[in-house]
Write an enzyme that holds these catalytic residues in place. Structure first.
Site, PDB file in Angstrom:
ATOM      1  NE  ARG A  44      -0.502   1.831   3.601  1.00 19.44           N
ATOM      2  CZ  ARG A  44       0.665   2.460   3.812  1.00 19.44           C
ATOM      3  NH1 ARG A  44       1.770   1.789   4.107  1.00 19.44           N
ATOM      4  NH2 ARG A  44       0.742   3.776   3.712  1.00 19.44           N
ATOM      5  N   GLY A  45       0.272   2.394  -0.139  1.00 16.38           N
ATOM      6  CA  GLY A  45       1.015   3.631  -0.304  1.00 16.38           C
ATOM      7  C   GLY A  45       1.109   3.945  -1.780  1.00 16.38           C
ATOM      8  CB  ALA A  46       0.271   6.982  -3.729  1.00 18.63           C
ATOM      9  NE  ARG A  82      -6.533   0.127  -1.903  1.00 30.76           N
ATOM     10  CZ  ARG A  82      -5.944   0.792  -0.887  1.00 30.76           C
ATOM     11  NH1 ARG A  82      -4.643   0.650  -0.679  1.00 30.76           N
ATOM     12  NH2 ARG A  82      -6.652   1.580  -0.110  1.00 30.76           N
ATOM     13  CD  GLN A 185      -3.673   1.881   7.174  1.00 32.26           C
ATOM     14  OE1 GLN A 185      -4.342   2.221   8.140  1.00 32.26           O
ATOM     15  NE2 GLN A 185      -4.193   1.743   5.968  1.00 32.26           N
ATOM     16  CG  ASP A 226      -3.392   7.523  -1.191  1.00 34.74           C
ATOM     17  OD1 ASP A 226      -2.919   6.404  -1.432  1.00 34.74           O
ATOM     18  OD2 ASP A 226      -3.480   7.986  -0.034  1.00 34.74           O
ATOM     19  CG  ASN A 236      -3.150  11.314   2.693  1.00 36.85           C
ATOM     20  OD1 ASN A 236      -2.489  10.509   2.050  1.00 36.85           O
ATOM     21  ND2 ASN A 236      -2.891  11.575   3.966  1.00 36.85           N
ATOM     22  CE  LYS A 237      -6.784   4.946   6.609  1.00 28.88           C
ATOM     23  NZ  LYS A 237      -7.348   3.701   6.078  1.00 28.88           N
TER      24      LYS A 237
END
Length: 320
Positions: A44-46, A82, A185, A226, A236-237
């Site tokens: 995960r993570g852009a 995703r 996270q 993201d 973003n998150k």
């Protein structure tokens, strides 16, 4: 160590779902397994997703050699695994553009995506550390959200790379890492990375962030993205928006650190972005739930966007 890489004919990646209890490396040789790793948040993570997408095309090119229809379906399945982070689709499309040139060309392009993200982390660390000390003094205290270190990229990170650089300079006074619901996270992954780097930190429940800012316990908010839209809106998150509101009220900078690969000039603003919903099961087994994985911070709450190539001061009216 690298979060994701191509090793001896396969994708190898750190399984982020079992950290911090276990450090497990998954070896992936099929498109189905890569998609499962993406959707389960093992990777995960852009920026890391961009690399995963590019390597996914290489996996597909080998798995579906001689089956053009199957290859096209496999590439598309990786691209849409995703929906919110722009890097995943961008990495897939970039590697897929080399399919007519053969497997080795696809793999070379995927490795180039990886190498560019590594270089971007180094550049963002320097630019971000310089700006933070300019805005907040020689030893800032920062609040960060979700995970933006090497786990979200390949090595180094985005926002957390700035924190690491401040630490290397002896110019970091403290870190508050929000726990980041629902999968923690921040507490699990950012905490793991900060501890490995020897950096003292505190974990805060997500809802405490604006109050801690109001109480003067951090000099800046620094986080990743993201997707950054053409007008500067930041996806973003989930929880990022509340930290931005808290930062505005407290009068402290709200800084977004992301590579140029996360800037999406084709998306005009946050309203045009599909926000992934992770489903109720991640939150509670007892009732229906709303579980957006991301939120949108309007550009007028953002002090600056720091990329590997530039600093854009939105608070001064600068445009992307």
């Amino acid at each position: 160590m690298r979060t994701i890489d191509w090793v001896d004919g396969a994708v190898e990646l750190i399984d982020q779902t079992v950290l911090p209890d276990q450090l497990t490396v998954l070896r992936i040789t099929t498109v189905a397994d890569l998609i499962a790793a993406i959707q389960s948040l093992a990777v995960r993570g852009a920026p890391a997703l961009g690399v995963a997408g590019a390597f996914g095309v290489a996996v597909a090119a080998r798995e579906f050699a001689g089956d053009p229809d199957g290859l096209a379906r496999a590439v598309r399945a990786v691209e849409v695994a995703r929906p919110t982070a722009v890097n995943l689709a961008r990495g897939v499309r970039r590697a897929a553009a080399r399919l007519d040139d053969g497997f080795e060309a696809v793999l070379a392009e995927a490795c180039a995506v990886r190498d560019e993200e590594i270089a971007a982390s180094e550049a963002m660390a320097m630019r971000g550390a310089d700006l933070l000390t300019e805005l907040c003094g020689e030893r800032p205290r920062v609040l960060t959200h979700c995970n933006t270190g090497g786990l979200a990229t390949v090595v180094g990170g985005t926002a957390l790379a700035v924190v690491f650089e401040l630490h290397r300079r002896g110019a970091l006074a403290g870190v508050i890492a929000s726990e980041t619901r629902p999968l923690l996270q921040g507490a699990r992954l950012t905490g793991w990375e900060l501890a490995r780097a020897g950096i003292d930190f505190r974990v805060a429940v997500d809802s405490a962030g604006p109050f801690l800012l109001a109480r003067g316990e951090a000099d800046a908010v620094i986080l990743g993205a993201d997707r950054i839209c053409a007008n500067g809106d930041v996806v973003n998150k989930v929880g990022s928006y509340s930290h931005a509101l808290g930062a505005q009220r407290a009068g402290v900078p709200f800084l977004v650190v992301a590579p140029e690969s996360t800037v999406d000039p084709d998306t005009p603003d946050g309203a045009a972005v599909e926000i992934e919903d992770r489903g109720a099961a991640e939150v509670t087994p007892y009732s229906a739930a709303v579980n957006p994985a991301f939120d949108i911070t309007p550009h007028d709450l953002v002090t600056a966007i720091i990329t590997d190539r530039r600093i854009v001061r939105l608070d001064r009216g600068e445009k992307l």
